[in-house]
Structure formats: C-alpha cells, structure tokens
Design a protein around this motif. Sequence first.
Motif, PDB file in Angstrom:
ATOM      1  N   GLU A 174       0.847  -1.180   0.000  1.00  0.00           N
ATOM      2  CA  GLU A 174       0.000   0.000   0.000  1.00  0.00           C
ATOM      3  C   GLU A 174       0.893   1.244   0.000  1.00  0.00           C
ATOM      4  OE1 GLU A 174      -2.206   2.782  -0.285  1.00  0.00           O
ATOM      5  OE2 GLU A 174      -3.402   0.935  -0.108  1.00  0.00           O
ATOM      6  N   SER A 189       0.169   4.405   0.138  1.00  0.00           N
ATOM      7  CA  SER A 189      -0.279   5.541   0.943  1.00  0.00           C
ATOM      8  C   SER A 189       0.326   5.500   2.340  1.00  0.00           C
ATOM      9  CB  SER A 189      -1.800   5.546   1.044  1.00  0.00           C
ATOM     10  OG  SER A 189      -2.233   6.539   1.966  1.00  0.00           O
ATOM     11  N   ALA A 224      -5.631   4.097   5.043  1.00  0.00           N
ATOM     12  CA  ALA A 224      -5.325   3.133   3.976  1.00  0.00           C
ATOM     13  C   ALA A 224      -4.927   1.792   4.571  1.00  0.00           C
ATOM     14  CB  ALA A 224      -4.221   3.685   3.078  1.00  0.00           C
ATOM     15  N   HIS A 275      -6.959  -2.337   4.629  1.00  0.00           N
ATOM     16  CA  HIS A 275      -6.376  -3.667   4.420  1.00  0.00           C
ATOM     17  C   HIS A 275      -6.579  -4.551   5.650  1.00  0.00           C
ATOM     18  CE1 HIS A 275      -4.528  -2.772   0.560  1.00  0.00           C
ATOM     19  NE2 HIS A 275      -4.070  -1.637   1.061  1.00  0.00           N
ATOM     20  N   GLY A 327       4.991   3.978   2.525  1.00  0.00           N
ATOM     21  CA  GLY A 327       4.047   2.901   2.273  1.00  0.00           C
ATOM     22  C   GLY A 327       4.199   1.767   3.269  1.00  0.00           C
TER      23      GLY A 327
END
Length: 376
Positions: free
Chosen positions: A10, A12, A17, A21, A78
């Motif tokens: 990911e 972001s 974010a 997940h 990330g």
Amino acid sequence: MRLHTSLVFEPSTQISALQRHVDRLKQNPEVAALLILACDANGYTPANLDPLLHACTKPVLGGIFPQVLHEGRAWSEGVVVVGLSRAPVFVALKNLSQHSGFEETLDHSFNLSTLPAPHTLLVFVDGLSAHISSLVEGLFNTFGLEFNYLGGGCGSLSLQPKPCVITPAGLLQDGALLVLLDYPSSIGVAHGWVSISKPFKVTSAQGNTIHSLDWRPAFEVYQEILKMHGDQHITPDNFFSIAKAYPFGITRLDAEMVVRDPLTTRDQHIVCAGEVPTGTFVRVLHGNQHTLLQAAQRAHAVARQSWAETQSHPHELQFVVDCISRALFLEQNFCQELAAIHTSGPMLGALTIGEIANSGQDYLEFYNKTAVVGFF
C-alpha cells in the motif's frame, strides 16, 4: 498449507489506507494473523496506530523501518501487509537496554515440545537498543539451531529513538518481537566489506559505544585510519556521510567478519548499531560497488542452494533483510543489488538498522551492512 493468503503493498502513508487492508484481512477466515512492514516516513505513532492494533481481532505483528521492499523495489513510503495462513506463536520483549541476560526470559517463551517442526524465528528489534547482541546471544544459547533465524532492526534513519516494533499490544520502543513460524526456510548471508587496517583491541566499550581502541580515544584512532585511506577528513558534523563507507569488522573464527555500523560520535566515542564488547578485536573495513554486489549474489546463491538441498518443492516467498546503509552507500546502484537478490516469485522485506540471521547451520549474529536472503 500456504504461508500467506494475501500480500499487498500500500503506497499511501495514511492510517486509513492501512485500516482498509486490516479490515479486509481480519474478515477473511483463511487469515490467522497479519504481518506488517511499514516505512518510518509514514509517521505511524502509538497515538494513531495503537487503536488499530488493539481493535484487530487477529494478531498484528511486524515493524517500522527506514524503507520496505516489495517485488524487487525499495520504498521509502508505504506499507507491506501480509495475511498469514497460520497463527504464529509470538513473544514481545520490553526494555531491552535494561537487560544484560535474556536466557531465563527466553527459556519460558516457547514450548517447543508442542510445536511441529520445522521452525523459522522472525526477530524484529528496535535497532537503537543497546543490548541487541545480548538478545541474539541469548536466543542462540537457549534455542541453538532448533530454528532458522531471520530479522532485523526497526527504527528511523534519523537515529532518533521512537516506538517502532509492532505488537498486538501496541508500538514498542526499546523492545523486540519474536515470531515463530512453523514453516521451513533457507538463509543466505554475505556483506562484501574488506579490511583496510590492522586489528585494534577494544580496550573500553559499553553496550554499543566504543570508548577506546588500543587504549586511545576511539574517534581519534578512527580519524587517523580514514586520513591514511583516501585522505578522508571525518568530523562529528560529517560523521555519518563518511562513516557509512568505513564500518568496523569483528573477527570471527571460520566466518566472515561481523560488521558494525558506526552511527555517530560523542565525546571521542563511537556509537554503533549493535554491541562491540570490550576485549574483542576490530578492523576498519571498506568496500565498493563490485564487492557489495558480489556479496548480494552470494547470499542469494547460498539460500537458493540450501533450499534445493533440503526441500523438494519450489519456494513460495522470498524474505529479504538488507541494511539501509548499503542502500545509502550504493545510491543509484542499489537497484542492481535488489536485482541480484530478487529473481522470481513474490518478495517482501525491509531495509533495516542491523540484520539478524544464522549463516548456514553454524552461526547466529546481529549483523550490520549485510545482505540476508531468506526463502520460505
């Protein structure tokens, strides 16, 4: 059974974010636990991450690192999120710098008689803790070669201490997380640094700080060696930018020297990533792009050969732990190191502040400036 059911990156930095997940994976009945490798630049703190960790109904385990690896690329922002198909046994240790011995604590950590073999122990530790090598020694004294070991130092390239070890109870500073996976693995370890000095006796040291070499202030000796090699003028102000190319090497019998990364200097002392015990002998090392890339290739080849010799099926996952200072040293050529390490199949990992691994079947060490390749 597969090691993981989901592996995503990911990009972001937002907690929201990551939350998406985690929410998705905790609803998946095939996911028993979550492994998270996050970048320091994401800005995760106990205030914004702990509520997510506490609310998750499945264990969330991992660490925060200078950079993370996914599919052959290094990312400075990330998070890598992995859904593990079986719940690992795990233990969180607090206040490492206040301990001098870990055997008694570790002896009660895992009941090996109830666990199926083979095992791989993931070790995530605050890379700025003072007693990492003591923990690693305690692991080996307690468990020996019962496991393969793979892991590294969490933390920030700013070298400012902060909570960085991810546990279900929250982010830990000066702590460690031991995650026991009942999956086979193979490990390759190599660094590629060579000696440019005679051996010096560490005549005074405390934890990860070298006070004197051959009874002289450590920084004074270090300055002289670098002045003789390439006419390098190192000062407290430019210390890290130059020292990244001149680590220390601790001599080991019948093995590559164990590298210690000099991080900073204080009062003519040198602070390293990991202990340098009084009475040991160290050399100053140096390397170049060629020797480091050769070492990365060697680590990959050793792991691949070991897997082929012990397993009849292809590996499912590559887990790479590489030192952030290797990336800083190689700069734009670091992509070549990753290309040498990542050849096929899913890959994840981290650029760490120190690496933890066993080399072959004989040694368990806390390394610096070293490439570690694991096949699962």
